[in-house]
Motif scaffolding. Structure first.
Motif, PDB file in Angstrom:
ATOM      1  N   ALA A  82       0.196  -2.120  -7.155  1.00 38.48           N
ATOM      2  CA  ALA A  82       0.601  -1.152  -6.124  1.00 38.48           C
ATOM      3  C   ALA A  82       1.992  -1.454  -5.562  1.00 38.48           C
ATOM      4  O   ALA A  82       2.784  -0.535  -5.330  1.00 38.48           O
ATOM      5  N   LEU A  85       4.776  -0.124  -7.813  1.00 41.12           N
ATOM      6  CA  LEU A  85       4.718   1.269  -8.259  1.00 41.12           C
ATOM      7  C   LEU A  85       6.022   2.012  -7.967  1.00 41.12           C
ATOM      8  O   LEU A  85       6.480   2.835  -8.759  1.00 41.12           O
ATOM      9  N   ARG A  86       6.660   1.696  -6.849  1.00 35.59           N
ATOM     10  CA  ARG A  86       7.900   2.406  -6.507  1.00 35.59           C
ATOM     11  C   ARG A  86       8.993   2.109  -7.530  1.00 35.59           C
ATOM     12  O   ARG A  86       9.693   3.012  -7.985  1.00 35.59           O
ATOM     13  N   ALA A 104      -1.059   8.025 -10.220  1.00 33.19           N
ATOM     14  CA  ALA A 104      -1.120   6.628  -9.792  1.00 33.19           C
ATOM     15  C   ALA A 104      -2.489   6.063 -10.159  1.00 33.19           C
ATOM     16  O   ALA A 104      -3.520   6.671  -9.859  1.00 33.19           O
ATOM     17  N   GLU A 110       1.523   0.636   0.092  1.00 33.76           N
ATOM     18  CA  GLU A 110       2.792  -0.080   0.015  1.00 33.76           C
ATOM     19  C   GLU A 110       3.067  -0.840   1.311  1.00 33.76           C
ATOM     20  O   GLU A 110       2.979  -0.274   2.401  1.00 33.76           O
ATOM     21  N   MET A 117      -0.106   5.627  -2.597  1.00 31.76           N
ATOM     22  CA  MET A 117       0.514   5.662  -3.916  1.00 31.76           C
ATOM     23  C   MET A 117       1.101   7.032  -4.273  1.00 31.76           C
ATOM     24  O   MET A 117       2.178   7.116  -4.867  1.00 31.76           O
ATOM     25  N   THR A 118       0.402   8.108  -3.915  1.00 31.64           N
ATOM     26  CA  THR A 118       0.962   9.428  -4.249  1.00 31.64           C
ATOM     27  C   THR A 118       2.198   9.731  -3.393  1.00 31.64           C
ATOM     28  O   THR A 118       3.078  10.475  -3.823  1.00 31.64           O
ATOM     29  N   ILE A 132      -3.871  10.871  -8.268  1.00 34.77           N
ATOM     30  CA  ILE A 132      -4.406   9.495  -8.158  1.00 34.77           C
ATOM     31  C   ILE A 132      -5.723   9.397  -8.918  1.00 34.77           C
ATOM     32  O   ILE A 132      -6.546  10.315  -8.864  1.00 34.77           O
ATOM     33  N   GLU A 184      -7.406   7.517  -2.299  1.00 41.92           N
ATOM     34  CA  GLU A 184      -6.454   6.416  -2.084  1.00 41.92           C
ATOM     35  C   GLU A 184      -7.015   5.376  -1.116  1.00 41.92           C
ATOM     36  O   GLU A 184      -6.856   4.161  -1.333  1.00 41.92           O
TER      37      GLU A 184
END
Ligand SMILES: NC(=O)c1ccc[n+]([C@@H]2O[C@H](COP(=O)([O-])OP(=O)(O)OC[C@H]3O[C@@H](n4cnc5c(N)ncnc54)[C@H](O)[C@@H]3O)[C@@H](O)[C@H]2O)c1
Ligand SMILES: O=P(O)(O)OC[C@H](O)CO
Length: 326
Positions: A82, A85-86, A104, A110, A117-118, A132, A184
């Motif tokens: 996680a 992910l960015r 995701a 984050e 995540m979305t 997701i 999420e």
């Protein structure tokens, strides 16, 4: 018939590799992106990933270190941790066609930004359609083709359903929903709660305590979910209660194993990703911002940052005032 023919998976760890296997079983053309050129070449040649011992990659899966190749797919699955992910989404962004669904597959929130995540996908690739995928499934089980079921959410339920058609098979069964936030929150919170469950196991507090911890853990997961606008049925579904039960009860869970080590007074295995360690501080910040009481998650975060000992945290939970069950 789905109009999504090709799938790219970003992140060639245990789960990314397993999802590549699942997408092949669903009949898709699959490319698996590994950050390291050496790692990609080795997987391409040996058809093995050391993170999934005993699993042989289907010969049709192309393993690549060229992110542009991933950008040409009809669907992209982001299967990095996680907190990474960015950067993965940012690397992908210049290569992606507008309106490509980007799913995701990481479980977490984050740190620093409190972004789900979305939201990270939406900020990093504004032209993409974020989705997701989350639920009770171990990479090893998915890769081996054992039966698994997960939840796949996109704001547009028709798109979520189309993605399910593209990725689902008899052994990997996604259920669709438009409740993105519910999916999420379940995936993020269950990892923190699984660490708590591990501590219960490691401290040998007994099966009754484990059941109580899991149930009260679900109570706080659901409280936070509802405060963030999630639907109760999502929280009680595969990505919420289902994943919590799996992770709090199965020795395969890395978060549970992390907690067991803590409970025994041992150092957790630092080679294994336990997302709950990274999610705990941001989860409790999020809960505080929503005025949601999450005593178990607070205890995990306090143990991890050294604010309390494990024994003091257990004592603190067991001496809370009695109250109505909710
Ligand atoms: N392993 C499982 O059983 C499982 C099941 C469901 C969900 N998940 C979730 O999937 C996510 C990944 O877990 P995992 O088990 O695959 O971890 P892992 O440690 O096995 O693999 C993570 C991979 O991500 C790669 N990576 C990191 N940053 C990257 C970047 N910027 N670009 C491309 N690749 C990058 C790493 O090189 C590594 O190969 C986690 O959020 C986890 O909760 C895992
Ligand atoms: O090994 P864990 O604890 O990361 O759990 C893996 C999956 O999230 C289980 O659904």
């Amino acid at each position: 018939m789905t109009s999504f023919n090709s799938v790219a998976v970003i992140g060639a760890g245990a789960y990314g590799t397993a999802l590549a296997c699942a997408a092949v079983r669903a009949g898709r053309d699959v490319v698996l992106y590994a950050r390291s050129a050496d790692g990609a070449a080795q997987m391409q040649a040996t058809r093995n990933n050391p993170k999934l011992p005993g699993v042989s990659l289907d010969s049709s899966i192309g393993v690549t270190a060229e992110i542009a190749a991933a950008g040409r797919a009809d669907i992209v699955l982001l299967a990095t941790p996680a907190q990474n992910l960015r950067e993965a989404a940012a690397a992908l962004a210049p290569h992606l066609e507008p309106k490509t669904p980007v799913v995701a597959c990481a479980k977490g929130i984050e740190r620093g930004t409190h972004r789900f995540m979305t939201e990270v996908i939406a900020e990093s690739i504004p032209d993409a359609i974020p989705a997701i995928l989350s639920g009770p499934n171990f990479a090893d089980d998915v890769a081996r083709g054992l039966p698994t079921a997960v939840t796949l959410a996109a704001r547009d339920e028709k798109l979520a359903s189309d993605l399910v058609q593209a990725l689902g098979s008899s052994t990997f069964r996604p259920y669709h929903t438009s409740d993105v936030r519910g999916v999420e929150i379940g995936g993020a919170a269950k990892n923190v709660l699984a660490i708590a469950a591990g501590i219960v196991v490691g401290r040998q507090l007994g099966a009754s305590a484990l059941a109580a911890l899991t149930t009260r853990g679900f109570s706080e997961l659901a409280r936070l979910g509802r405060a963030c606008g999630a639907r109760s049925e999502t929280l009680a579904g595969l990505s919420g209660l289902g994943d919590l039960v799996l992770s709090c009860s199965s020795p395969q869970s890395r978060n549970l194993a992390f907690g067991i080590a803590l409970g025994r007074g041992e150092a957790p295995n630092s080679d294994k990703l336990a997302e709950g360690e990274f999610t705990a501080p941001v989860l409790i910040e999020l809960a505080a911002s929503q005025n949601v009481d999450m005593p178990v998650s607070n205890a995990v975060a306090a143990i991890l940052n050294g604010k309390v000992t494990i024994d003091a945290a257990i004592e603190g939970l067991l001496t809370r005032p009695f109250k109505a069950e909710e």
